[in-house]
Design a protein around this motif. Structure first.
Motif, PDB file in Angstrom:
ATOM      1  N   GLY A   1      -4.819  14.600 -35.842  1.00 27.51           N
ATOM      2  CA  GLY A   1      -4.914  15.259 -34.541  1.00 27.51           C
ATOM      3  C   GLY A   1      -4.311  16.651 -34.486  1.00 27.51           C
ATOM      4  O   GLY A   1      -4.143  17.213 -33.391  1.00 27.51           O
ATOM      5  N   ALA A   2      -3.991  17.248 -35.645  1.00 29.75           N
ATOM      6  CA  ALA A   2      -3.449  18.606 -35.650  1.00 29.75           C
ATOM      7  C   ALA A   2      -4.499  19.589 -35.139  1.00 29.75           C
ATOM      8  O   ALA A   2      -5.701  19.433 -35.397  1.00 29.75           O
ATOM      9  N   ASP A   3      -4.062  20.601 -34.412  1.00 27.79           N
ATOM     10  CA  ASP A   3      -4.967  21.625 -33.883  1.00 27.79           C
ATOM     11  C   ASP A   3      -5.463  22.487 -35.036  1.00 27.79           C
ATOM     12  O   ASP A   3      -4.666  23.104 -35.747  1.00 27.79           O
TER      13      ASP A   3
ATOM     14  N   ARG B   1      -6.677  25.318 -35.003  1.00 28.91           N
ATOM     15  CA  ARG B   1      -6.242  26.709 -34.836  1.00 28.91           C
ATOM     16  C   ARG B   1      -4.833  26.914 -35.417  1.00 28.91           C
ATOM     17  O   ARG B   1      -4.530  27.954 -36.002  1.00 28.91           O
ATOM     18  N   TYR B   2      -3.995  25.916 -35.226  1.00 25.34           N
ATOM     19  CA  TYR B   2      -2.654  25.982 -35.811  1.00 25.34           C
ATOM     20  C   TYR B   2      -2.746  25.998 -37.334  1.00 25.34           C
ATOM     21  O   TYR B   2      -2.065  26.774 -38.006  1.00 25.34           O
TER      22      TYR B   2
ATOM     23  N   TYR C   1     -14.502  29.046 -37.031  1.00 26.85           N
ATOM     24  CA  TYR C   1     -14.106  27.867 -36.255  1.00 26.85           C
ATOM     25  C   TYR C   1     -14.158  28.167 -34.754  1.00 26.85           C
ATOM     26  O   TYR C   1     -14.577  27.326 -33.959  1.00 26.85           O
ATOM     27  N   GLU C   2     -13.730  29.375 -34.349  1.00 27.92           N
ATOM     28  CA  GLU C   2     -13.774  29.732 -32.936  1.00 27.92           C
ATOM     29  C   GLU C   2     -15.195  29.713 -32.406  1.00 27.92           C
ATOM     30  O   GLU C   2     -15.438  29.361 -31.236  1.00 27.92           O
TER      31      GLU C   2
ATOM     32  N   SER D   1     -15.033  22.130 -33.485  1.00 28.77           N
ATOM     33  CA  SER D   1     -14.994  20.939 -34.342  1.00 28.77           C
ATOM     34  C   SER D   1     -16.271  20.120 -34.126  1.00 28.77           C
ATOM     35  O   SER D   1     -16.818  20.086 -33.015  1.00 28.77           O
TER      36      SER D   1
ATOM     37  N   GLU E   1     -14.660  23.183 -39.027  1.00 29.71           N
ATOM     38  CA  GLU E   1     -13.597  22.742 -39.933  1.00 29.71           C
ATOM     39  C   GLU E   1     -13.984  22.945 -41.392  1.00 29.71           C
ATOM     40  O   GLU E   1     -13.118  23.095 -42.263  1.00 29.71           O
TER      41      GLU E   1
END
Length: 449
Positions: A285-287, A289-290, A321-322, A326, A330
């Protein structure tokens, strides 16, 4: 136990005793002999020393960093020339304050008494406000002294500059600060003992600013007395004066352990391990973007200039990705992970930056050499800015062999040491070639001498 402020100084009816003044104000020089620093202006035969001796005031602008004596010199001039001293600050003063100052100056003139008008932070006045002083300066109603931390060529009207002499004040040297330190101890910190390392640390933290040094000593006195401590060491000085950053942790240990594993797998050139930890974090569940931000960091920290394309690829993946989100976007991040893991690595730039930052934080503020300074105005050219600068494009190999771009007296630190991998191998060869040119120029200079 003595205190900064004696109980005997407490006066009735709400009056504030002199002992309650800040230490910097209490130690303000009462005569020219007590002034520390600015020997280039106040030494024998130097311009301000001669002005004091001649007792002929003239309009001037003091240009220099905070805490080097601009206000003090203006006050001493008023005393030395037997003038009334009127001070206004451009930070707080308005039209009403300026008019009142001029009214007082005109009244002094009628009484055959000269006035020194000191305008602190003069650069904060706009053009119209600065122009308002001109008639009074030209008529001799006031001797104008302006103080500024900004370049007067840009921040002070040319008409005002033309009627005043600009004096450049310099940051205080370590020896000057040491003298001030000793004076402050006699006045307010006689019951404290400073070891040599703590004293050196304080002088370095003052960075040429007398007021900053005295304010820090005042803080230490309060902190020391609150803690019942009389021996000042470096640890206490740092703890009392440097505000530590609070740690901020928005995730558990496992989260940051996995980020660490991802980063170290990339650094270790293991694409499978890097992909494993990347996917573990996505699945947890990590973002994304992070994760993209962490990959950008890895590109600059661990790949660096060995492969400048790595940062471009990661940034392109983050942008992809932006646009896609998802899970499609990814894939771009995953391929960036693989590229970072397999490409050439170098932390030479990362290490060089760290060494340079550590040096600058601990070192004093060194002046830019005269030949490297910008000189877009007449005043700056008269001060010698930019003189003898060698334009590299006009030199052989577009390189000014033997030229020095560091502050005077600073040895070449050699922070950046490119590795013999990837693009940095080429950079290494180029730097070796340029060092040979420097050595050749040095030998030519020795032969000419």
């Amino acid at each position: 136990m003595t205190d900064l402020f004696s109980a005997d100084d407490i006066l009735p009816q709400g009056r504030v005793p002199s002992g309650f003044s800040p230490l910097a104000e209490r130690l303000r020089p009462k005569s020219l002999d007590e002034v520390v620093g600015q020997g280039h202006l106040l030494g024998e035969g130097r311009p301000l020393k001669l002005a004091f001796e001649a007792r002929k005031p003239h309009s001037m602008i003091f240009w220099g960093p905070p805490g080097v004596g601009k206000t003090t010199l203006a006050r001493l001039m008023a005393d030395g020339f037997e003038c009334e001293f009127i001070a206004i600050s451009a930070v707080f003063a308005g039209v009403k304050d300026i008019r009142e100052a001029m009214r007082r100056a005109e009244e002094n003139q009628r009484r055959m008494r000269r006035t020194i008008l000191f305008v602190d932070e003069v650069h904060r006045f706009n053009k119209a406000q600065q122009d308002a002083f001109l008639p009074y300066v030209e008529s001799g109603t006031v001797t104008f002294i302006g103080a500024t931390t900004e370049n007067p060529s840009f921040e002070v009207n040319s008409a005002l500059i033309s009627r005043a002499t600009v004096y450049v004040l310099k940051p205080l040297e370590e020896a000057d600060l040491a003298l001030l330190f000793d004076r402050a101890r006699e006045v307010a910190l006689a019951d404290f003992v400073f070891d040599d390392e703590a004293k050196s640390r304080l002088l370095l933290m003052a960075d040429g600013d007398a007021r900053r040094l005295l304010n820090m000593l005042e803080q230490l006195a309060v902190a020391g007395r609150s803690a019942g401590k009389t021996e000042m060491d470096t640890a206490f000085v740092t703890e009392a004066l440097v505000q530590g950053l609070r740690r901020f942790d928005k995730g558990g240990d496992a989260f940051y352990d996995q980020i660490s594993a991802l980063h170290k797998s990339i650094r270790g050139s293991d694409p499978d391990a890097a992909l494993y930890w990347f996917c573990r974090m996505l699945d947890g569940g990590a973002d994304p973007r992070y994760l993209a931000r962490r990959l950008v960091r890895a590109a600059w920290e661990d790949v660096g200039l060995a492969d400048p394309r790595a940062a471009q690829i990661v940034l392109a993946a983050a942008e992809t990705y932006e646009r896609l989100g998802s899970p499609e976007g990814e894939l771009a991040l995953a391929e960036a992970v693989i590229y970072l893991a397999v490409t050439a690595k170098s932390n030479a730039g990362y290490l060089a930056f760290g060494r340079a930052m550590a040096f600058v934080k601990e070192d004093k503020s060194r002046d830019v050499p005269i030949h490297l300074r910008n000189a877009p105005t007449k005043l700056m050219k008269e001060l010698g800015h930019g003189r003898e600068y060698r334009y590299a494009h006009d030199e052989r190999d577009a390189y000014a062999a033997g030229e020095n771009y560091l502050p005077e007296g600073m040895a070449k630190p050699g922070w950046y040491q490119p590795v013999s991998r990837g693009m940095e191998a080429k950079i290494r060869e180029k730097m070796a070639f340029l060092r040979q040119l420097d050595e050749g120029a040095a030998k030519e200079g020795e032969n000419e001498a």
